[in-house]
Design a protein around this motif. Structure first.
Motif: not given
Lengths: 262, 369
Positions: B358-359, B362, B283-284, B280
């Protein structure tokens, strides 16, 4: 490798052995001089002091003794989350009441930081916390909506059982001064991370004899029986479970994507 | 209609005679009162849509009892040194011409140029760079052109820069001070109060012309360099802040959730938690940058509340997301049985909450693709 030129006095004991929050030191790269400078700065930056507090109100209906303008007796307060004495950090709390009250700005100079009044209306109370000089020179504001009437209208108002609304929060001091650290290092009201080995603090100033002055902690406070319990365990469990679910969903997505690519 | 008639039909006489006939018919009908016929014709022969002046008002001006005539009379101008006599129209009231000076004479202002006598020159003003002749010429030109140094520099016989001329002229300041009986008398005079600094002036004008003559290309380059410098300082601050908190949060949380996994007897192995951040992270990266700067700004505050800090971090993490996405994140949180604002916001809880958000973000972003 980066700590060879550090100013730490005690042996090779490196911070990496202490606690998860300080693992990062191992990961740092960069030139020696920069590392030393950063180490010096990090001594203060890594140590964050947090004070768990609970603030809110307890309101009793006056029942037969209630008049039109004085239907409830309420107390608004700021207390330590475990009912410890906040006076070690907070010097003074100022409660700003609705303008219809006489002298709406009420200052409380010593713990327990609370204010009792009687009235009929619910309004927002602004609580300004002023800290001791070595703690912080800027005040902090909290806002609490005074609650007198129970949530559900059908809930009968009783003079015995009060309406209680409390909020949990933590006051964070990101870069505390050494003297502050020294003063509170073993105080129950304060949460400190484990200090890195070799981090020397000035010896703590002996805490004054508490029996001589009024108790600042709220452990045996008359209203203590109504205080709510805040435990992070439940919330952590909830969050962990949620994260598990999200993780597995993400994993599934990644697998799908991988399969598509292949 | 007229044009067509005049051009199309060669019988030009007929249309005009026709017009002449019709016009006198129309005119007596439309003759207005109050304003003269010629003036009315100026409006195009039509009444204005909104008469600005009430027509009946116009003739009402009471005839004044003074007899006014206009006469062509001679006059003198006190501003002139010669005795030139010119003539102009004068409004004469009851046969009495107006008195007083020529009305524009008062605008004849001039500068008081300091004049020195020869002895004064000997005493104070001798200068190796300037001859007395030149100095005299300069002062004369100053008088003539009212201290307009650009013009004076143009007319000056030998080529001197404006700054040099100014400098020489302002030396007369020295004369004033010398002349004055005491320094305090003269300190109020503008010449004494602000002395002329040649080198500073030269520098100033040079810098000004440089700025003025900067081409568009140069301007753009300067702006670019400044922007680059700003970006470097910002990223330096962000990277310094990013290195520290990113790591402890990730490792702390990793170990925490590993513990929980064991406690709950879950089948998902701890390794999956560690695997995930790498997947991940791509993307973050932008989220990390925002969080880093928020953390830096939080550290600037001497004191803050944990809930405030969480709010800021959540905002930073969702900054790239639109309102709808944020709502979907909140919906997801509710479905998972998580409070939108933690009831017990301790450090650990806040960190977990933020990571969870945040997860979810995503996940939603990936689902969109």
């Amino acid at each position: 490798m980066t700590n060879s030129s550090s100013s730490k006095k005690h042996g090779p004991g490196q911070p990496e052995e202490i606690g998860p929050t300080l693992k990062l030191q191992r990961i740092k790269m960069s030139k020696p001089e920069e590392a030393e400078k950063r180490n010096l700065n990090k001594k203060l930056k890594d140590v964050e002091i947090s004070i768990p507090i609970v603030y809110g109100n307890v309101a009793f209906w006056l029942g037969k003794k209630a008049s039109e303008y004085q239907s409830h007796k309420w107390t608004v307060y700021v207390r330590g989350a475990t009912n410890e004495d906040l006076g070690v950090v907070i010097k003074r709390a100022v409660f700003q009441l609705h303008s219809s009250f006489n002298n709406p700005t009420r200052a409380v100079e010593s713990p327990p930081f609370e204010l009792s009044e009687s009235g009929w209306g619910e309004f927002e109370i602004a609580i300004t916390l002023y800290f001791h000089a070595d703690v912080c020179d800027k005040p902090l504001n909290l806002y609490h909506h005074l609650k007198l009437y129970p949530e559900d209208e059908s809930g009968s108002m009783s003079t015995k059982k009060p309406v209680v609304v409390e909020s949990y929060d933590e006051i964070v001091f990101p870069e505390p001064s050494d003297s502050f650290l020294a003063r509170v290092q073993n105080h129950p009201a304060v949460t400190l991370p484990r200090l890195p080995v070799g981090f020397t603090l000035p010896p703590p100033v002996p805490i004054e004899d508490t029996s001589k002055r009024k108790r600042g902690d709220t452990k045996d406070h008359p209203l203590a029986q109504w205080f709510m319990n805040f435990s992070e365990a439940d919330e952590l469990l909830q969050l962990a479970a949620a994260r598990q679910q999200t993780d597995s969903a993400l994993q599934r997505m990644i697998k799908v994507a991988e399969n598509e690519i292949v | 209609m007229d044009a067509k008639d005049i051009l199309g039909i060669p019988k030009t006489q007929l249309p005009t005679t026709q017009e002449k006939k019709s016009r006198p018919q129309k005119e007596p009908q439309r003759k207005p009162d109050g304003i003269s016929r010629e003036v009315y014709a100026l409006t195009g022969g039509l009444a204005p849509l909104m008469p600005s002046i009430d027509v009946s008002q116009l003739k009402k001006r009471p005839p004044s009892d003074e007899k006014i005539t206009w006469q062509w009379l001679p006059f003198t101008n006190s501003a002139r040194k010669d005795n030139l006599q010119l003539y102009h129209w004068v409004r004469v009231v009851n046969g009495v011409p107006p008195t007083g000076d020529y009305s524009f004479a008062k605008y004849n202002k001039s500068v008081d140029v300091v004049k020195y006598t020869d002895e004064e020159y000997e005493k104070y003003l001798t200068d190796p760079m300037w001859t007395k002749e030149e100095t005299d010429q300069l002062f004369e030109l100053c008088e003539r052109f009212d201290l307009r140094f650009i013009v004076i520099a143009d007319r000056f016989p030998s080529s001197r820069t404006v700054e040099e001329l100014k400098d020489r002229y302002y030396v007369s300041r020295a004369i004033l001070i010398a002349r004055a009986p005491s320094p305090t008398d003269v300190s109020g005079h503008p010449l004494v109060k602000d002395p002329y600094n040649v080198s500073q002036e030269v520098e100033r004008k040079r810098a000004l012309s440089m700025v003025l003559s900067q081409t568009k290309h140069q301007e753009r380059k300067d702006a670019e360099v400044l922007a680059e410098a700003k970006r470097i300082t910002d990223s330096r601050m962000a990277s310094r802040a990013a290195e520290e908190p990113e790591m402890p949060v990730a490792s702390h949380v990793g170990s925490e959730s590993a513990d929980r996994a064991v406690v709950l007897g879950d089948t998902v192995s701890p390794s999956s938690n560690i695997q995930l951040p790498s997947a991940t992270v791509v993307p973050s990266t932008s989220i990390i940058a925002d969080s880093a700067s928020t953390l830096a700004s939080l550290r600037m505050l001497r004191v803050y509340l944990r809930t405030y800090a969480l709010e800021q971090m959540v905002q930073a993490a969702s900054s790239s997301a639109g309102l709808r996405t944020i709502k979907r994140v909140e919906q997801a949180l509710q479905e998972l049985g998580v409070n939108l604002k933690p009831k017990v916001p301790t450090k650990a809880v806040c960190a977990e909450h933020l990571e969870l958000r945040k997860e979810i973000l995503t996940l939603l972003n990936l689902q969109k693709q």
